[in-house]
Design an enzyme around this catalytic site. Sequence first.
Site, mmCIF file in Angstrom:
data_model
loop_
_atom_site.group_PDB
_atom_site.id
_atom_site.type_symbol
_atom_site.label_atom_id
_atom_site.label_comp_id
_atom_site.label_asym_id
_atom_site.label_seq_id
_atom_site.Cartn_x
_atom_site.Cartn_y
_atom_site.Cartn_z
ATOM 1 N N ARG A 46 -15.557 -29.951 -16.990
ATOM 2 C CA ARG A 46 -15.886 -28.908 -16.003
ATOM 3 C C ARG A 46 -16.235 -27.633 -16.747
ATOM 4 O O ARG A 46 -17.154 -26.909 -16.394
ATOM 5 C CB ARG A 46 -14.737 -28.669 -15.019
ATOM 6 C CG ARG A 46 -15.001 -27.432 -14.156
ATOM 7 C CD ARG A 46 -14.131 -27.285 -12.907
ATOM 8 N NE ARG A 46 -12.822 -27.862 -12.977
ATOM 9 C CZ ARG A 46 -11.766 -27.335 -13.616
ATOM 10 N NH1 ARG A 46 -11.879 -26.163 -14.234
ATOM 11 N NH2 ARG A 46 -10.612 -27.952 -13.631
ATOM 12 N N TYR A 98 -35.264 -18.626 1.438
ATOM 13 C CA TYR A 98 -34.835 -20.002 1.633
ATOM 14 C C TYR A 98 -33.718 -20.053 2.671
ATOM 15 O O TYR A 98 -32.748 -19.282 2.599
ATOM 16 C CB TYR A 98 -34.359 -20.564 0.288
ATOM 17 C CG TYR A 98 -33.884 -21.979 0.379
ATOM 18 C CD1 TYR A 98 -34.779 -23.009 0.611
ATOM 19 C CD2 TYR A 98 -32.544 -22.294 0.247
ATOM 20 C CE1 TYR A 98 -34.355 -24.319 0.718
ATOM 21 C CE2 TYR A 98 -32.101 -23.597 0.341
ATOM 22 C CZ TYR A 98 -33.015 -24.605 0.580
ATOM 23 O OH TYR A 98 -32.572 -25.896 0.686
ATOM 24 N N ASP A 169 -34.697 -15.255 -7.323
ATOM 25 C CA ASP A 169 -34.808 -16.710 -7.166
ATOM 26 C C ASP A 169 -36.241 -17.071 -7.565
ATOM 27 O O ASP A 169 -37.193 -16.792 -6.833
ATOM 28 C CB ASP A 169 -34.506 -17.097 -5.713
ATOM 29 C CG ASP A 169 -34.570 -18.612 -5.480
ATOM 30 O OD1 ASP A 169 -35.266 -19.302 -6.245
ATOM 31 O OD2 ASP A 169 -33.939 -19.075 -4.515
ATOM 32 N N LYS A 194 -36.411 -28.589 -7.808
ATOM 33 C CA LYS A 194 -37.831 -28.457 -7.474
ATOM 34 C C LYS A 194 -38.688 -28.631 -8.732
ATOM 35 O O LYS A 194 -38.671 -29.693 -9.324
ATOM 36 C CB LYS A 194 -38.042 -27.121 -6.764
ATOM 37 C CG LYS A 194 -36.983 -26.793 -5.699
ATOM 38 C CD LYS A 194 -36.988 -27.753 -4.513
ATOM 39 C CE LYS A 194 -35.768 -27.614 -3.627
ATOM 40 N NZ LYS A 194 -35.520 -26.292 -3.093
HETATM 41 C C1 LIG Z 1 -34.359 -25.600 -2.577
HETATM 42 C C2 LIG Z 1 -34.190 -24.138 -2.803
HETATM 43 C C3 LIG Z 1 -32.916 -23.583 -2.992
HETATM 44 C C4 LIG Z 1 -31.653 -24.413 -2.911
HETATM 45 O O1 LIG Z 1 -31.569 -25.322 -3.931
HETATM 46 P P1 LIG Z 1 -30.767 -26.732 -3.836
HETATM 47 O O2 LIG Z 1 -31.012 -27.323 -5.171
HETATM 48 O O3 LIG Z 1 -31.374 -27.499 -2.706
HETATM 49 O O4 LIG Z 1 -29.344 -26.402 -3.572
HETATM 50 C C5 LIG Z 1 -32.835 -22.225 -3.240
HETATM 51 N N1 LIG Z 1 -33.936 -21.451 -3.294
HETATM 52 C C6 LIG Z 1 -35.181 -21.959 -3.093
HETATM 53 C C7 LIG Z 1 -36.351 -21.047 -3.161
HETATM 54 C C8 LIG Z 1 -35.351 -23.308 -2.852
HETATM 55 O O5 LIG Z 1 -36.583 -23.804 -2.645
#
Ligand SMILES: *Cc1c(COP(=O)(O)O)cnc(C)c1O
Length: 385
Positions: A46, A98, A169, A194
């Site tokens: 962890r 998001y 982000d 992504k």
């Molecule tokens: C998908 C996404 C998230 C969340 O990510 P997860 O891996 O699904 O928890 C956060 N910000 C953006 C812009 C996203 O496209």
Amino acid sequence: MKFSTKAIHVGQEADPTTGATIVPIYQTSTYTQERVGEHKGFDYSRTINPTRVALEKQLASLEGAEYGSAFASGMAATSAVLNLLSSGDHAVVSDDMYGGTYRLFSRVLARYGLRFTYVDMTDLEAVRAAVEPSTKLFWIETPTNPLLKLVDIAAIVGLRKPGQIVAVDNTFATPYFQQPIALGADVVVHSTTKYIGGHSDVVGGVTITNDRTIADTIKFHQNAVGGVPGPLDAWLTMRGAKTLALRMREHARNAQAVAEFLESHDEVARVYYPGLPSHPQHALARRQMSGFGGMVSFVLAGPQERALDFAHRLRFFSLAESLGGVESLICHPARMTHGSIPKEDRERRGVTDGLLRLSVGIEDEDDLIDDLTQALDAVAPASVS
Ligand SMILES: *Cc1c(COP(=O)(O)O)cnc(C)c1O
């Protein structure tokens, strides 16, 4: 070292015990100590795991930064950044972000005494007006989802006072096309699910920073809260990230072609893509990004029901949530990713029932355009009547 070289070499030296060229999947929860407290820097997975450490170094280097912390999902990474705040602290955040981030802020963290003001971050005056004496964080997402609006990162950094943090982000743009830390941001977050993972086969997240204090605080919470990725997930993400540069070039090339094709088509009312000169913030996109990414949104002309009919007729664009994989996807935000936002709210923001969002993959451009053409022909009024 340049971007593509870092993706393949940083954190990925040959394995010291066996010479394995590829970082092994260290599928272990614990590590044998020579004597109490005497070990090779690893004690419990962890806290630290060699496969995860390799991924963290690789991804930090891609953002031009020193410290990375990998998490089990993008939301776990986002949550770790919010652990930098304490009860009573205030954050200025985008009103177009998001949906899962909005849910975390409004329905989870708000119960712990954090306060959020949602503003249109494309409007710098609105951001300035939202700042309070207890403001600790600016949370930026750019380009936004699904309307691909841009937020001027350097301009928001310009508003930051000592003790305040600017977090970005960077999931949609990826470090290949946008480098928030070079623009002055303090922390970058990714859903590595992504583009970074890139193959729609693993969920993950990462936080990246050059600030030692922020890095230490996030690491403390990473260990204390425990939302870490397993070694196999870290390994898959690292493998995906090795080809990020060449995938992003293809995504952007195909997306530009798709956006230009859609914009020229009579059946399409509006196209949203930062790489189009018609995008209201095209100049900012050119300044802030080195490429425009793989996401394209658009509205079909005519009645809104045609959007769903169109989406169902595509062959190569799978109807699915998520984005950033090598395969093309189509999503109907009003009914899928943004379905939890009340209709009136949604429409006010431009997320109408006629809006469609494409994650343009890296298939052959001709096949993608042919697919869109046959679906557009099929829903055209002449063939319907
Ligand atoms: C998908 C996404 C998230 C969340 O990510 P997860 O891996 O699904 O928890 C956060 N910000 C953006 C812009 C996203 O496209």
